[in-house]
Enzyme design. Structure first.
Site, short mmCIF file in Angstrom:
data_model
loop_
_atom_site.label_atom_id
_atom_site.label_comp_id
_atom_site.label_asym_id
_atom_site.label_seq_id
_atom_site.Cartn_x
_atom_site.Cartn_y
_atom_site.Cartn_z
N ARG A 1 0.80 -1.24 0.07
CA ARG A 1 -0.01 0.00 -0.14
C ARG A 1 1.07 1.37 -0.04
O ARG A 1 1.95 1.14 0.59
CB ARG A 1 -1.13 0.01 1.24
CG ARG A 1 -1.87 -1.06 1.28
CD ARG A 1 -2.80 -1.24 2.69
NE ARG A 1 -3.60 -2.21 2.75
CZ ARG A 1 -3.30 -3.40 3.31
NH1 ARG A 1 -2.20 -3.65 3.99
NH2 ARG A 1 -4.26 -4.42 3.36
N TYR B 1 -9.90 -10.49 -6.97
CA TYR B 1 -9.13 -10.72 -8.03
C TYR B 1 -9.44 -12.05 -9.02
O TYR B 1 -9.18 -11.96 -10.29
CB TYR B 1 -7.44 -10.78 -7.63
CG TYR B 1 -7.07 -9.59 -6.90
CD1 TYR B 1 -6.93 -8.66 -7.70
CD2 TYR B 1 -7.08 -9.55 -5.45
CE1 TYR B 1 -6.48 -7.35 -7.02
CE2 TYR B 1 -6.56 -8.50 -4.73
CZ TYR B 1 -6.41 -7.23 -5.36
OH TYR B 1 -6.21 -6.05 -4.75
N ARG C 1 -0.76 -1.90 -6.79
CA ARG C 1 -0.94 -3.10 -5.80
C ARG C 1 -1.70 -4.15 -6.35
O ARG C 1 -1.49 -5.36 -6.33
CB ARG C 1 -1.37 -2.27 -4.72
CG ARG C 1 -1.59 -3.49 -3.42
CD ARG C 1 -2.10 -2.81 -2.06
NE ARG C 1 -2.79 -3.50 -1.12
CZ ARG C 1 -2.52 -4.52 -0.27
NH1 ARG C 1 -1.13 -4.77 -0.38
NH2 ARG C 1 -3.41 -5.17 0.41
N HIS D 1 -4.07 -9.35 3.39
CA HIS D 1 -5.64 -9.37 3.53
C HIS D 1 -6.03 -10.29 4.66
O HIS D 1 -5.58 -11.49 4.85
CB HIS D 1 -6.17 -9.92 2.47
CG HIS D 1 -6.39 -8.74 1.26
ND1 HIS D 1 -6.46 -9.35 -0.23
CD2 HIS D 1 -6.13 -7.56 1.35
CE1 HIS D 1 -6.46 -8.32 -0.69
NE2 HIS D 1 -6.18 -6.97 -0.25
N HIS E 1 -2.79 2.69 -5.89
CA HIS E 1 -3.29 1.74 -5.16
C HIS E 1 -3.51 0.65 -6.51
O HIS E 1 -3.41 -0.46 -6.45
CB HIS E 1 -4.77 1.84 -4.90
CG HIS E 1 -5.03 0.77 -3.50
ND1 HIS E 1 -4.37 0.41 -2.48
CD2 HIS E 1 -5.92 -0.15 -3.59
CE1 HIS E 1 -4.68 -0.42 -1.89
NE2 HIS E 1 -5.91 -0.77 -2.63
N LYS F 1 -2.62 -2.86 7.81
CA LYS F 1 -3.73 -2.61 8.44
C LYS F 1 -4.12 -3.27 9.74
O LYS F 1 -3.89 -4.57 9.68
CB LYS F 1 -5.09 -2.55 7.43
CG LYS F 1 -4.94 -1.67 6.24
CD LYS F 1 -6.32 -1.85 5.55
CE LYS F 1 -6.71 -0.82 4.49
NZ LYS F 1 -7.86 -0.79 3.90
#
Length: 295
Positions: free
Chosen positions: A150, A276, A244, A267, A241, A173
């Site tokens: 990110r 994806y 990524r 994730h 982004h 995150k």
């Protein structure tokens, strides 16, 4: 509410931005309920609210322009808070917890084609007013595409990360850590930038610097990519982004394992990474619709 937010922060490892968003959602929800029901009520009444009151709140939110996705997040916060209260007090919150979230269509990632991603990296490296700035921008965008970082993660690197090791330990995150392999091309791009940078890249200081020596603002990378995509004729979705997204999509197209890609991206849920596969399927259907002979 503060106690519940602390619970999210400490025990669930929720990111500070998530905690702030949930606090805003719950505060708005409580304010609406107080007005809707004619005044503030005790916790027992809050836990056992009927469906009709929840629906009234959701209708109010939609009427003031809140989108389905944002409302789904707010309802998730309401359910989390109410469920926590019910468990603590031994109450039944079935009506609240069984309320259905509004349906919304998840936005599919918009990756660049392989050639476009390479062209973006090359063009970004030609935009800076000085050689070290061009090298800096190219190094950052190379990290986004080469390592799937990110923008906040790339710009969060400090001088201690230089020279880049074979594997980076990234904190993403929610404080979730992951290991990311570093490609030689990314290591070389950062090394070139570091050699040209006029500032001392001390271990505790930001690795990527702005023109005056402070931490590089992510807006600068967005602007240089905007300039590059205009030159290359790429769509407005070619953002930091998107690099990524391109990293993940190109790995998947090359036969990468979905679980491994989930780990590389950091994730928390596999369902996020599965977006994806939807991109790949969408592209397949586009080709089918364009090429299939029809009567």
């Amino acid at each position: 509410m503060a106690e519940w937010l602390d619970h999210l922060r400490v025990l669930n490892g929720a990111a500070e931005n998530t905690v702030k968003a949930y606090a805003t959602d719950i505060t708005g929800y409580l304010a609406f309920m107080a007005q809707h029901r004619g005044g503030a009520e005790g916790l027992a009444a809050l836990i056992t609210l009927p469906h009709a009151d929840l629906r009234a709140w959701m209708a109010h939110e939609r009427a003031r322009g809140v989108g389905a996705r944002s409302l789904a997040r707010a309802l998730s916060a309401v359910k989390g808070f109410t469920g926590w209260l019910a468990e603590r007090d031994g109450a039944d919150a079935t009506a609240v917890l069984s309320t259905r979230s509004p349906k919304f269509r998840r936005k599919l990632p918009r990756p660049l084609a392989v050639d476009a991603a390479r062209a973006m990296i090359g063009t970004v490296g030609e935009q800076g007013a000085e050689d070290w700035i061009s090298a800096r921008d190219q190094a950052v965008v190379t990290l986004l595409y080469g390592c799937g970082l990110r923008i906040s993660e790339a710009l969060g690197l400090t001088g201690a990360a230089h020279p880049l090791p074979d594997t980076l330990r990234i904190t993403g995150k929610g404080g979730k850590e992951r290991l990311v392999p570093v490609l030689p091309v990314a290591r070389s791009a950062v090394a070139r930038y570091a050699a040209l940078c006029p500032f001392d890249l001390a271990a505790g200081e930001p690795l990527f610097r702005g023109a005056r020596g402070g931490a590089l603002n992510p807006r600068q990378i967005a602007l240089v990519m905007e300039k590059a995509r205009n030159q290359l004729g790429l769509p407005a979705t070619a953002t930091p982004h998107a690099m990524r997204h391109s990293f993940a999509t190109h790995l998947l197209n090359a036969g990468g394992d979905l679980r491994a890609i989930q780990e590389l991206l950091g994730h928390a849920s596999l369902s996020t990474t599965q977006a994806y596969t939807a991109v790949d399927t969408a592209r397949l259907m586009e080709v089918y619709a364009r090429a299939h002979p029809r009567a």
